[in-house]
Design an enzyme around this catalytic site. Structure first.
Site, PDB file in Angstrom:
ATOM      1  N   VAL A  47      67.294 -33.093  51.329  1.00  8.16           N
ATOM      2  CA  VAL A  47      66.811 -34.482  51.350  1.00  8.16           C
ATOM      3  C   VAL A  47      65.707 -34.662  52.397  1.00  8.16           C
ATOM      4  O   VAL A  47      64.674 -35.285  52.131  1.00  8.16           O
ATOM      5  CB  VAL A  47      67.976 -35.466  51.614  1.00  8.16           C
ATOM      6  CG1 VAL A  47      67.482 -36.907  51.596  1.00  8.16           C
ATOM      7  CG2 VAL A  47      69.086 -35.261  50.587  1.00  8.16           C
TER       8      VAL A  47
ATOM      9  N   GLY B 215      70.678 -27.533  44.429  1.00 10.95           N
ATOM     10  CA  GLY B 215      70.728 -28.414  45.612  1.00 10.95           C
ATOM     11  C   GLY B 215      71.500 -29.694  45.378  1.00 10.95           C
ATOM     12  O   GLY B 215      71.402 -30.628  46.171  1.00 10.95           O
TER      13      GLY B 215
ATOM     14  N   GLU C  69      77.471 -30.375  47.545  1.00 12.02           N
ATOM     15  CA  GLU C  69      77.652 -30.463  48.985  1.00 12.02           C
ATOM     16  C   GLU C  69      77.746 -29.060  49.577  1.00 12.02           C
ATOM     17  O   GLU C  69      78.074 -28.100  48.865  1.00 12.02           O
ATOM     18  CB  GLU C  69      78.953 -31.208  49.305  1.00 12.02           C
ATOM     19  CG  GLU C  69      78.990 -32.636  48.814  1.00 12.02           C
ATOM     20  CD  GLU C  69      77.881 -33.483  49.411  1.00 12.02           C
ATOM     21  OE1 GLU C  69      77.817 -33.634  50.627  1.00 12.02           O
ATOM     22  OE2 GLU C  69      77.047 -33.978  48.626  1.00 12.02           O
TER      23      GLU C  69
ATOM     24  N   LYS D 263      81.606 -42.500  47.949  1.00 13.93           N
ATOM     25  CA  LYS D 263      80.597 -43.421  47.405  1.00 13.93           C
ATOM     26  C   LYS D 263      81.255 -44.685  46.858  1.00 13.93           C
ATOM     27  O   LYS D 263      80.715 -45.786  46.970  1.00 13.93           O
ATOM     28  CB  LYS D 263      79.798 -42.718  46.308  1.00 13.93           C
ATOM     29  CG  LYS D 263      78.906 -41.605  46.858  1.00 13.93           C
ATOM     30  CD  LYS D 263      78.420 -40.695  45.775  1.00 13.93           C
ATOM     31  CE  LYS D 263      77.459 -39.639  46.305  1.00 13.93           C
ATOM     32  NZ  LYS D 263      77.167 -38.590  45.326  1.00 13.93           N
TER      33      LYS D 263
ATOM     34  N   GLY E 211      69.784 -34.404  44.249  1.00 16.83           N
ATOM     35  CA  GLY E 211      68.534 -33.641  44.260  1.00 16.83           C
ATOM     36  C   GLY E 211      67.553 -34.186  45.279  1.00 16.83           C
ATOM     37  O   GLY E 211      67.687 -35.317  45.757  1.00 16.83           O
TER      38      GLY E 211
END
Ligand code: HSE
Length: 420
Positions: free
Chosen positions: A17, A181, A184, A199, A297
């Site tokens: 990220v 990617g 985790e 989440k 991603g």
């Protein structure tokens, strides 16, 4: 902060990220934002950016008065909380993508925002590129929101898609999700449902003003799902997804869980494949609305971080309207769920714990039944996730207490029994 003010960013993390954000910011000159320093853990790793940008000392960023925005996109939860809380205390606005850290520290983070009056934004923490937090926060008033269902973990959705549409085995599919990617660093966080429930805890706050912990939400992942389950699904024209669901019940309380679910082909969520995420919101008058986009991603996640950075130019803050301006909603496990259970041995299933069983198949090695169980039974006990037993919810799984009394009465009447 006025909108012509330069945003001077201190970035924590330069993984999937962080590096994505670095590239995306370079292509967004109009934003008037620049990264001054990037804090990383490992100084020896080769990075695609000038060496002088990096530091391993977090105080270089946290104590730099010129840096007015801290962006935190690291993996570990406790260091992330230290960074975010220190940055807020030091007067910096903060953008984060650390779903685990946020879900584990909601009360402290809410308090820090109130005390400092600063913005703490985290759109990337749930559904990555889909602006679901801001929509829940801004658009759906308390009484308008009947329910929300969502696919919020890209890796498990990717694995389910590859296993059941391309016949990859579980390990191959997981390996691909890791290489791309999406997964985790510890992929059991994805596979066993932890990432999705983190989440969901965040979304429950913005949907219903519920400040909850992971332990308050009934959940599991896709770890026990087998090819035989997909075969049963195909026979019934259903697909399997890992679905988070929250629904306001007739008693005003909120049912919330993250569980594998069979979805019909005309369900919007059946359209969500690979690393995509999706959320279906049900509200008064508008009926159903469907949000769809990439949920994992580098660039999709960076795009949500970028949008938060951009919102800081206008002093945007979450107001937590459902929490502070309404009577906050309460979670409940007092409802019933219609479930499919598949297992190797009948002895693994405590049949007396089911309200009733309406279908059972014992002819092949992998046996299954469809029945109704109280949510609290699942919340309190583990038999349904042990011994390789797989639980998948039926479509429209929630049955409320009033409905179940009627259904029980009807089934007993059909059996010729008197139930006064
Ligand atoms: N591991 C997460 C997922 C990354 O697969 O959805 C995005 O939060």
């Amino acid at each position: 902060m006025s909108n012509d003010k330069q945003l001077v960013i201190g970035l924590f993390g330069f993984g999937v990220v962080g590096e994505g954000l670095y590239k995306v910011l370079h292509q967004t000159e109009s934003l008037n934002a620049r990264i001054k320093k990037v804090c990383i853990k490992n100084a020896n790793k080769k990075r695609n950016a000038p060496d002088e940008l990096f530091t391993t000392d977090r105080d270089v960023i946290l104590n730099d008065p010129e840096i007015n925005v801290v962006v935190e996109v690291i993996n570990e939860s406790e260091p992330a909380f230290y960074i975010v809380s220190t940055a807020l205390k030091n007067g910096k606005e903060v953008v984060s993508a650390s779903k685990k850290m946020i879900a584990e520290h909601l009360p402290e983070l809410l308090k820090l925002q109130t005390e400092t009056g600063l913005s703490f934004l985290y759109e990337a923490s749930a559904c990555a590129s889909i602006p679901v937090i801001r929509n829940l926060e801004e658009y759906y008033d308390n009484d308008l929101l009947h329910g929300i269902r969502g696919i919020v973990n890209g890796s498990t959705n990717y694995i389910l898609t590859k296993m059941f549409e391309e016949k990859l085995d579980f390990k191959q599919a997981l390996l691909q999700a890791q290489q791309l990617g999406f997964a985790e660093a510890d992929p059991t966080l994805d596979v066993d449902g932890w990432d999705a429930v983190n989440k969901w805890v965040i979304l429950l706050l913005h949907a219903y003003g519920v400040v909850s912990k992971v332990e308050d939400v009934l959940f599991t992942g896709i770890q026990n799902i087998q090819g035989a389950d997909a075969t049963v699904g195909r026979e019934k024209n259903l697909e399997i997804r890992l679905v988070g669901q929250a629904k306001k019940l007739q008693n005003g309380k909120v049912a919330a869980f993250v569980l594998p679910q069979f979805v019909k082909h005309d369900d919007h969520l059946s359209f969500v494949k690979n690393e995509y995420n999706g959320a279906v919101v049900e509200s008064s008058f508008a009926d159903k609305q469907f949000f769809y986009g990439k949920g994992a991603g580098s660039f999709p996640t960076a795009s949500a971080v970028l949008s938060d950075i951009s919102a800081l130019r206008y002093d945007y803050k979450y107001e937590y309207k459902k929490l502070y301006y309404h009577q906050p909603n309460e979670l409940t496990t007092d409802y019933y769920l219609k479930v499919y259970l598949s297992f190797d041995d009948w002895d693994f299933i405590p049949k007396e714990k089911l309200e009733w069983i309406e279908e059972w198949h014992a002819e092949s090695d992998r046996k299954y039944l469809v029945g109704v169980v109280h949510a609290n039974e699942l919340k309190q006990n583990n038999w349904w996730r042990e011994n390789g037993t797989s639980l998948i919810l039926s479509p429209e799984p929630i049955i409320e207490d009033v409905e179940i009394r009627k259904l029980k009465k009807k089934s007993l009447e059909l059996a010729g029994l008197n139930i006064n």
